[in-house]
Write a protein that holds these residues in place. Structure first.
Motif, PDB file in Angstrom:
ATOM      1  N   GLU A 147       0.815  -1.212   0.000  1.00  0.00           N
ATOM      2  CA  GLU A 147       0.000   0.000   0.000  1.00  0.00           C
ATOM      3  C   GLU A 147       0.853   1.269   0.000  1.00  0.00           C
ATOM      4  O   GLU A 147       0.351   2.357  -0.261  1.00  0.00           O
ATOM      5  CB  GLU A 147      -0.935   0.008   1.222  1.00  0.00           C
ATOM      6  N   GLU A 148       2.158   1.120   0.340  1.00  0.00           N
ATOM      7  CA  GLU A 148       3.051   2.269   0.362  1.00  0.00           C
ATOM      8  C   GLU A 148       4.309   1.963  -0.451  1.00  0.00           C
ATOM      9  O   GLU A 148       4.773   0.823  -0.486  1.00  0.00           O
ATOM     10  CB  GLU A 148       3.446   2.625   1.805  1.00  0.00           C
ATOM     11  N   VAL A 149       4.840   2.989  -1.099  1.00  0.00           N
ATOM     12  CA  VAL A 149       6.002   2.829  -1.982  1.00  0.00           C
ATOM     13  C   VAL A 149       6.992   3.957  -1.682  1.00  0.00           C
ATOM     14  O   VAL A 149       6.584   5.111  -1.484  1.00  0.00           O
ATOM     15  CB  VAL A 149       5.587   2.879  -3.470  1.00  0.00           C
ATOM     16  N   ARG A 150       8.286   3.636  -1.667  1.00  0.00           N
ATOM     17  CA  ARG A 150       9.296   4.673  -1.466  1.00  0.00           C
ATOM     18  C   ARG A 150       9.319   5.621  -2.658  1.00  0.00           C
ATOM     19  O   ARG A 150       9.219   5.205  -3.810  1.00  0.00           O
ATOM     20  CB  ARG A 150      10.681   4.043  -1.280  1.00  0.00           C
ATOM     21  N   ILE A 151       9.474   6.906  -2.375  1.00  0.00           N
ATOM     22  CA  ILE A 151       9.479   7.934  -3.419  1.00  0.00           C
ATOM     23  C   ILE A 151      10.533   7.630  -4.486  1.00  0.00           C
ATOM     24  O   ILE A 151      10.290   7.752  -5.686  1.00  0.00           O
ATOM     25  CB  ILE A 151       9.720   9.312  -2.780  1.00  0.00           C
ATOM     26  N   LYS A 152      11.718   7.223  -4.023  1.00  0.00           N
ATOM     27  CA  LYS A 152      12.821   6.937  -4.951  1.00  0.00           C
ATOM     28  C   LYS A 152      12.425   5.870  -5.964  1.00  0.00           C
ATOM     29  O   LYS A 152      12.817   5.935  -7.135  1.00  0.00           O
ATOM     30  CB  LYS A 152      14.038   6.496  -4.154  1.00  0.00           C
TER      31      LYS A 152
END
Length: 275
Positions: A152-157
């Motif tokens: 549900e969440e992903v690192r910006i990079k």
């Protein structure tokens, strides 16, 4: 930092008895979205003395400082340097190797000497293979998408690390040419104004502010875009049938010319020896 990098380059030449022909930035600094503490990803091409090539055994053709190889001066911990020996680089440009093509497109050049790199750049578009490059970029996207985009969440990079190769592949589809290395140039040309472009601008702002390790709630429109583009680009690559002339003879000649230009004195000594 550039002065320090050039000092390390000079020390590599002395310690490893090579000549470095070209050194550039290849990571987020070259792509245009470094954070405050981004590494300096320096990549270089080098050539050995003629005797190194006169051997029946294949030798190691990579120098990695400080990961595997040392130099006799201290190195800033933010500097990561890796270089390919010239014949390795020429074999890779024959295959339109995208990382190497990106090095040659880099707008941050730390060092360049002799004429070899200019000759390689003259050849690169002539032997450019859109199929090889699109497959490379699509595989990059699929690998990152599989590994980092399922929660549900992903690192910006990670978002930027998949958007850049997707847009690079789209550039190839549109222009049949080597894509620029700067991410912003790809965005301006290929992404229409609107919510989608605004999402990318926000990601860039966060990355440059040093928030690359932060988790971003999964952006569904980007995920949907990636799904669609992976499928489209794979289909497009299969439809291509571009005849690429075999450049081996030209690349062989380029290598021989580099040996003569750089190591003329050593070649003269080889010719005087009694075998």
């Amino acid at each position: 930092m550039k002065e320090h990098i050039v000092d390390v380059i000079n020390q590599i030449e002395r310690d490893h008895e090579v000549k470095i022909l070209f050194a550039c930035e290849s990571g987020s600094r070259a792509w245009g979205f470094p954070s405050k503490d981004s590494d300096y990803d320096v990549r270089f091409i080098y050539i050995h003395k003629p005797n190194w090539y006169l051997s029946i055994d294949q030798k190691r053709d990579v120098i990695e400082v400080p990961a595997r190889d040392s130099v006799s001066i201290p190195i800033d911990p933010l500097v990561d340097m890796s270089g390919w020996e010239l014949t390795k680089a020429l074999r890779l440009i024959r295959k339109s190797n995208p990382p190497l093509l990106e090095w040659l497109q880099s707008n941050i050049v730390y060092y360049k000497s002799y004429s070899t790199i200019d000759q390689m750049k003259e050849l690169e578009q002539k032997i450019f293979s859109p199929v090889s490059c699109i497959h490379h970029y699509v595989n990059m996207v699929k690998g990152n998408f599989r590994d980092y985009f399922q929660g549900e969440e992903v690192r910006i990079k990670k978002y930027l690390n998949v958007l850049r190769p997707v847009l690079s592949a789209k550039w190839i589809e549109k222009y049949d040419s080597i894509p620029p290395i700067e991410f912003q140039e790809l965005v301006e040309d290929l992404v229409p104004a609107g919510e989608w472009k605004d999402s990318i601008a926000n990601l860039l702002k966060q990355k440059r502010a040093g928030e690359e390790i932060y988790l971003e709630t999964r952006i569904d429109n980007i995920n949907e875009y990636l799904h669609e583009e992976i499928e489209h680009l794979e289909t497009y690559a299969k439809s291509l049938n571009k005849d690429i002339p075999d450049p081996t003879e030209e690349l062989d000649m380029l290598f021989r010319m580099a040996l003569r230009e750089i190591w003329d004195e050593e070649l003269g000594e080889l010719g005087k020896r009694r075998w």
